[in-house]
Design an enzyme around this catalytic site. Structure first.
Site, mmCIF file in Angstrom:
data_model
loop_
_atom_site.group_PDB
_atom_site.id
_atom_site.type_symbol
_atom_site.label_atom_id
_atom_site.label_comp_id
_atom_site.label_asym_id
_atom_site.label_seq_id
_atom_site.Cartn_x
_atom_site.Cartn_y
_atom_site.Cartn_z
ATOM 1 N N TYR A 85 0.814 -1.085 -0.015
ATOM 2 C CA TYR A 85 -0.025 0.136 -0.157
ATOM 3 C C TYR A 85 1.015 1.097 -0.005
ATOM 4 O O TYR A 85 1.416 1.716 1.132
ATOM 5 C CB TYR A 85 -0.762 -0.038 1.216
ATOM 6 C CG TYR A 85 -1.584 1.146 1.484
ATOM 7 C CD1 TYR A 85 -2.406 1.679 0.407
ATOM 8 C CD2 TYR A 85 -1.950 1.739 2.713
ATOM 9 C CE1 TYR A 85 -3.241 2.834 0.651
ATOM 10 C CE2 TYR A 85 -2.768 2.889 2.777
ATOM 11 C CZ TYR A 85 -3.384 3.328 1.680
ATOM 12 O OH TYR A 85 -4.174 4.477 1.965
ATOM 13 N N ASP A 124 -2.259 -1.351 -3.826
ATOM 14 C CA ASP A 124 -2.551 0.130 -4.345
ATOM 15 C C ASP A 124 -1.570 1.027 -4.263
ATOM 16 O O ASP A 124 -0.773 1.221 -3.259
ATOM 17 C CB ASP A 124 -3.586 0.629 -3.178
ATOM 18 C CG ASP A 124 -3.942 2.075 -3.175
ATOM 19 O OD1 ASP A 124 -3.493 2.794 -4.529
ATOM 20 O OD2 ASP A 124 -4.740 2.648 -2.700
#
Length: 253
Positions: A105, A144
């Site tokens: 992330y 992400d």
């Protein structure tokens, strides 16, 4: 092998919005989540028999966090880059016989770009880390990555130029990563596909009108290109402001 990655934007909330149904439907070999936003003991995730669970919690409550659920027990697990720790819970690396799996992330530069310098330093450290892994075994990277790489990867490129997630600096770091020997699996299969997004603002009717960004990725060591069977974006799945992305590889063993 089937891999799934999903920024759930709060796992406890997502569990009440169809997470289990999607998880059971996909029957993924490896299922990765980002932005779990919880601490150890705050959830007991019942995934049934057959899945090993690995969690990296952020020290800050209700913030960041990653997890990996895998049918195959890894040879080793690492949390962090230079050190085997990551205070914001942003990364987990699993080593298997034929490859490494890294879920990440990536830090957001923030709307005012106040964290852009930190973000760019992270990018350099992350790329160097992946290259160290890649020197031993091929790598599958998912998560992400908080950047729309090219204009085709967001709806309103002109209006967002210079904004967080679409600065020239962030986009260049993504280019550098790919040039270092990694492949964006989705763009490898679908180089010209438009309106393919994985994140939408929570503003009214944005998702309904598909005004989105593609910031969730599966990257692979470029020598794995011949093994890519499919890469897709499950944009019909709700439960988060992101949707899941999927990679299927031929057996690497």
């Amino acid at each position: 092998m089937k891999f799934v990655s999903w920024n759930v934007n709060g796992l406890r909330s997502c569990v009440n919005k169809g997470f289990y149904e999607y998880f059971n439907e996909t029957q993924a070999d490896i299922f990765c989540v980002q932005e779990t936003k919880l601490q150890e003991g705050q959830i007991q995730l019942d995934l049934g028999e057959g899945y090993h669970q690995y969690w990296n919690y952020a020290l800050k409550k209700g913030y960041s966090g990653t997890a990996v659920f895998t049918k195959t027990e890894p040879l080793s697990v690492r949390y962090g880059l230079e050190e085997n720790t990551e205070p914001e819970g942003r990364i987990i690396t699993l080593e298997f016989d034929a490859f490494y799996l890294v879920t990440v992330y990536t830090p957001n530069a923030k709307r005012d770009l106040s964290r852009l310098e930190y973000r760019l330093e992270w990018e350099d450290r992350f790329r160097n880390y992946l290259l160290q892994l890649d020197a031993h075994k091929p790598v599958v990277i998912c998560g992400d990555l908080n950047v729309a790489h090219q204009e085709i990867d967001l709806k309103n490129a002109k209006g967002n130029r210079g904004n967080s997630g679409f600065t020239e600096e962030e986009r260049e770091k993504m280019t550098m990563l790919l040039d270092a020997g990694f492949t964006d699996s989705f763009r490898y299969l679908y180089p010209d596909k438009t309106d393919a997004y994985s994140w939408w603002s929570n503003m009214p009717r944005v998702r309904e009108r598909n005004v989105g960004w593609r910031i969730d990725y599966f990257l692979v060591s470029s020598r794995l290109r011949p093994f890519i069977v499919d890469a897709r974006i499950d944009s019909h799945i709700f439960g988060s402001d992101h949707c899941p992305v999927v990679l299927e590889l031929a057996d690497l063993t």
